[in-house]
Design a protein around this motif. Structure first.
Motif, mmCIF file in Angstrom:
data_model
loop_
_atom_site.group_PDB
_atom_site.id
_atom_site.type_symbol
_atom_site.label_atom_id
_atom_site.label_comp_id
_atom_site.label_asym_id
_atom_site.label_seq_id
_atom_site.Cartn_x
_atom_site.Cartn_y
_atom_site.Cartn_z
ATOM 1 N N SER A 18 0.868 -1.179 0.000
ATOM 2 C CA SER A 18 0.000 0.000 0.000
ATOM 3 C C SER A 18 0.900 1.224 0.000
ATOM 4 O O SER A 18 2.036 1.170 0.486
ATOM 5 N N ARG A 20 0.896 5.697 0.296
ATOM 6 C CA ARG A 20 0.227 6.953 0.604
ATOM 7 C C ARG A 20 1.208 8.079 0.274
ATOM 8 O O ARG A 20 2.374 8.007 0.658
ATOM 9 N N LYS A 36 -4.061 8.143 -0.168
ATOM 10 C CA LYS A 36 -3.676 6.746 -0.361
ATOM 11 C C LYS A 36 -3.905 6.381 -1.813
ATOM 12 O O LYS A 36 -5.033 6.493 -2.309
ATOM 13 N N HIS A 39 -3.622 0.218 -2.677
ATOM 14 C CA HIS A 39 -4.296 -0.510 -1.605
ATOM 15 C C HIS A 39 -3.985 -2.001 -1.729
ATOM 16 O O HIS A 39 -4.486 -2.657 -2.650
#
Ligand SMILES: Nc1ncnc2c1ncn2[C@@H]1O[C@H](COP(=O)(O)OP(=O)(O)OP(=O)(O)O)[C@@H](O)[C@H]1O
Ligand SMILES: [Mg+2]
Length: 285
Positions: A18, A20, A36, A39
């Motif tokens: 993930s 961000r 973000k 995912h």
């Protein structure tokens, strides 16, 4: 009784990645916002296999490519190449490990330094590994240029003397010079016109078959992935929403985004012109 075959090791393992991005503070005392963009991305590439990623603009494809190339560190998750966690390596070790994975960028005009002669451009990854033997660098550069359908005499020329298709061949020669196991190609043909696209894709296919290099190929175009890859991942808003063989996904798309993507692609099924030889490519480009 024969001994059990040992499990094959993966070439690339992307596990629960993930990411961000932190954005600039809107005001002096305001908390720093973040967004973000990836995912929980999970997939593997096996030796000899190539994987393609399609997805709309902003889906997170280039971000994923940069994380796999260890140009950025994921907020969470792991990227392993040949079993080694790229983001946990000391810088000196990562520099050496870069021989195993190289990148080809979208724009063959901005990705080659216009002030450098071709031999310096093509040998850059070897020089970054500490190779200083001039004769050896020249020899390797000539070998690589010939491998991608250009000629040794092109080594003394500058990027502006080449067409877009030839420049992308030079970028592929640069990526190949360390004999990598994986080449990450982020939209490598989208800046080229369709006939030149086919020639560059045919070159990549031939390298996959002869040198055994795997590609992680990012494209907007499923037909481009179809040409080269055994597996297709579809990304939408930072997630992998569908995966399978390109033929499976094209014939029976399940996610609404994939359905829309396939419906918008008239070229699928019509095939691309195939397998021109390197010698002919040189005349054609
Ligand atoms: N350095 C950055 N800082 C903040 N946000 C970023 C940064 N780089 C990318 N983004 C955002 O992350 C998201 C994913 O971007 P990314 O470039 O990975 O998409 P992409 O799938 O490659 O798109 P395209 O097909 O247009 O190249 C986008 O919303 C983008 O605006
Ligand atoms: Mg991109």
């Amino acid at each position: 009784m024969s001994a059990p075959t040992p499990p094959r090791a993966t070439l690339l393992d992307v596990q629960h990645v993930s990411h961000r991005y932190r954005l600039p503070r809107p005001g002096l005392l305001a908390p720093r916002p973040s967004v973000k963009v990836l995912h929980d991305i999970c997939f593997s590439i096996w030796p000899g296999q190539s994987v393609g990623i399609v997805g709309e603009s902003g889906a997170g494809k280039s971000t994923l490519a940069r994380l796999i190339m260890a140009l950025e560190t994921p907020t969470s998750g792991r990227v392993r190449l040949l079993g080694r966690d790229l983001h946990a390596m000391p810088a000196a070790q990562l520099r050496l490990a870069r021989a195993d994975f190289q990148m080809v960028f979208q724009d063959p005009y901005s990705s080659l330094d216009p002030r450098q002669r071709i031999w310096r451009i093509v040998t850059e990854p070897l020089r970054a590994l500490g190779q200083r033997d001039h004769a050896l660098l020249q020899h390797k550069a000539a070998e690589m240029l010939e491998r991608v359908g250009l000629q040794a005499r092109d080594l003394q020329r500058y990027p502006h003397e080449f067409s877009g298709g030839q420049r992308q061949r030079i970028a592929i020669a640069r990526a190949l010079i360390t004999r990598p196991r994986l080449i990450v190609a982020d939209e490598p043909v989208s800046a080229l016109d369709v006939t030149i696209q086919t020639q560059v894709l045919d070159l990549m296919l031939e390298l996959k078959q002869t040198v055994g290099v795997s590609f992680l190929l990012i494209s907007h175009d499923v037909a481009v992935i179809h040409h080269l890859c055994e597996e297709l991942l579809v990304m939408h808003r930072g997630r992998i929403v569908e995966r399978g063989s390109p033929a499976q996904v094209v014939q029976a798309p399940r996610h609404p985004y994939t359905k829309a993507l396939i419906a918008a692609m008239p070229r699928i099924g019509q095939g691309r012109r195939h397998a021109t030889t390197a010698e002919h490519d040189d005349d054609l480009i």
